[in-house]
Each structure stands twice: as structure tokens, then as C-alpha cells.
Scaffold this active site. Structure first.
Site, PDB file in Angstrom:
ATOM      1  N   GLY A 242      58.788  17.944 -25.597  1.00 32.15           N
ATOM      2  CA  GLY A 242      57.829  18.270 -24.516  1.00 32.15           C
ATOM      3  C   GLY A 242      58.344  17.908 -23.103  1.00 32.15           C
ATOM      4  O   GLY A 242      57.409  17.613 -22.159  1.00 32.15           O
TER       5      GLY A 242
ATOM      6  N   HIS B 140      62.138  30.556 -21.690  1.00 27.87           N
ATOM      7  CA  HIS B 140      63.410  30.911 -22.725  1.00 27.87           C
ATOM      8  C   HIS B 140      64.552  30.254 -21.831  1.00 27.87           C
ATOM      9  O   HIS B 140      64.901  30.410 -20.649  1.00 27.87           O
ATOM     10  CB  HIS B 140      63.901  32.224 -23.054  1.00 27.87           C
ATOM     11  CG  HIS B 140      64.724  32.495 -23.861  1.00 27.87           C
ATOM     12  ND1 HIS B 140      64.939  32.223 -25.254  1.00 27.87           N
ATOM     13  CD2 HIS B 140      66.098  32.735 -23.474  1.00 27.87           C
ATOM     14  CE1 HIS B 140      66.070  32.506 -25.827  1.00 27.87           C
ATOM     15  NE2 HIS B 140      66.812  32.876 -24.853  1.00 27.87           N
TER      16      HIS B 140
ATOM     17  N   ALA C  40      66.379  24.283 -13.911  1.00 32.16           N
ATOM     18  CA  ALA C  40      65.887  25.460 -14.178  1.00 32.16           C
ATOM     19  C   ALA C  40      64.481  25.697 -14.678  1.00 32.16           C
ATOM     20  O   ALA C  40      63.337  25.595 -14.256  1.00 32.16           O
ATOM     21  CB  ALA C  40      66.865  26.625 -14.667  1.00 32.16           C
TER      22      ALA C  40
END
Ligand code: GRF
Length: 212
Positions: A12, A110, A180
Site C-alpha cells: 500500500g 502500472h 514515478a
């Protein structure tokens, strides 16, 4: 106020990035209604609890068939009446019924630059193993809407990350998260919450984007 559900399976850290971004104002007009995990031991549930966010577990293992699970899962999600579903490391295949009902209202992160290193079999460390074994010099992460394919939906945001000599899959995974994932996932939610993302002819279009 955009009401969201965050779906998780593991640690998480992306959920944490979302919680922190709401707390510090990077994400505005957004409330996390519920965190849903398929794994009752997911640390993500602990993170939800620590922030006073409702968390629950629903697992295919507890149902006789996938169809029964899918039905219960959709019913549970619907009961929270959310505007957006955020897949933050959620490892269960989203039922088609749910994709239809929440068309362009489910986003996923992703850990590569789609369309590289994505699709069936590319999840978790396997993505970064693929990157290293091909020897590419740049990878990154992508936030996209979820459609019926695997990692095929409209792309909202991408961010590049350099691969460095000597990287292991674990080291690269961490860099992709830090440089990112934890940045573009909150950005994408903020854009959606403020009405700045629309899907036109199958492409996600950002109408106005001021970098914070
Ligand atoms: C992330 O790498 C995400 O891109 C992938 O699963 C991982 C989840 O990590 N889909 P966490 O549970 O958010 O820490």
C-alpha cells in the site's frame, strides 16, 4: 468532492502516497470512502486504519465460484457510491460487469511505460525483471483507465525513470515507485477530481494542467 475507493493487495505505498497527497493539498476535492483488499493481511489495510479510513477485505477464496465473488464484489463496491475506483497494486482481475458499469471511472498504476513490459504476466517484480533482461535504459510508470484488456485502456499520465547499471529488480522497483508511481498517481487523481480529464475517441485528454 470526488469520492474514491482504493483497491489494494499488498504494502500500500501507493495508497500512502494518495493519503499523504490529500493531507498536504496536492490532491484537492477528494475523499477516500473505502480501501478494499483481497488479502486480509495486506499492510495497506493497516495504513487505512491508521488514517481513520474504512477498510475491508473481500477475497475470491471465500466464494464457491468466481461468478459469485464478482457479484458480491460489485455489490460491495456499489454500496459506497464512489465516483472513481483506484487500483493501487490490486492483483485481482476486475470483473467485466464492473468495467462496464464504471467505464472511464477506474484507474490503474502500472510500473512501466506502456506499451512496453505490460499485459498478461507483467506484474510486480516481473515487470522490472523484463526491463533488466531487455537492457532498456529508460523505464517508468503509467496511470491509465481500465478497459476490458490488460493494461490497454486510455493512458492518462506517464513518467520516465532511468535504469542504472547494476540495478536489481528490487532496486529498480523502488526507484520507479519513488520517482514515478507516487507522483503520477496522486496527480492523476487530482486532475480527475478537478474535472480536467476527459476521454475522447478512446484517448485520455487533459484539458488544463498546471504542474504543482
Ligand atoms: C506497484 O508497483 C504498482 O505499480 C503495482 O503493484 C505495486 C503496488 O505497490 N501495480 P504498493 O502496494 O502500492 O506498495
Amino acid at each position: 468532492m470526488l469520492k474514491i475507493a482504493v483497491l489494494v493487495s499488498g504494502g500500500g505505498t501507493n495508497l500512502q502516497a494518495i493519503i499523504d497527497a490529500i493531507d498536504n493539498g496536492m490532491i484537492t476535492n477528494t475523499e477516500i470512502k473505502v480501501v478494499i483488499s483481497n488479502n486480509k493481511n495486506a499492510y495497506a489495510l493497516e495504513r487505512a486504519k491508521n488514517h481513520g479510513i474504512e477498510g475491508l477485505c473481500i477475497s475470491p477464496k471465500d466464494y464457491e465460484s468466481r461468478a459469485e465473488f464478482n457479484e458480491a464484489f460489485l455489490e460491495k463496491l456499489n454500496s459506497y457510491e464512489v465516483d472513481l475506483v483506484v487500483l493501487a497494486g490490486f492483483l485481482v482481475v476486475i470483473p467485466e460487469m464492473m468495467i462496464k458499469q464504471y467505464r472511464n471511472r477506474i484507474i490503474n498504476i502500472h510500473p512501466s511505460l506502456i506499451p512496453s513490459f505490460c499485459g498478461t504476466g507483467f506484474y510486480g517484480l516481473k515487470v522490472h525483471e523484463g526491463v533488466l533482461s531487455r537492457g532498456v535504459k529508460v523505464t517508468g510508470a503509467t496511470v491509465h483507465f481500465v478497459d476490458e484488456g490488460t493494461d490497454t485502456g486510455p493512458i492518462i499520465l506517464q513518467k520516465a525513470v532511468e535504469v542504472q547499471q547494476g540495478d536489481t529488480p528490487e532496486v529498480l522497483q523502488r526507484r520507479v515507485m519513488e520517482q514515478a508511481e507516487w507522483i503520477i498517481m496522486p496527480q492523476a487523481i487530482d486532475l480527475i477530481a478537478n474535472g480536467k480529464v476527459s476521454v475522447v475517441d478512446g484517448y485520455a485528454v487533459i484539458t488544463e494542467y498546471l504542474m504543482k
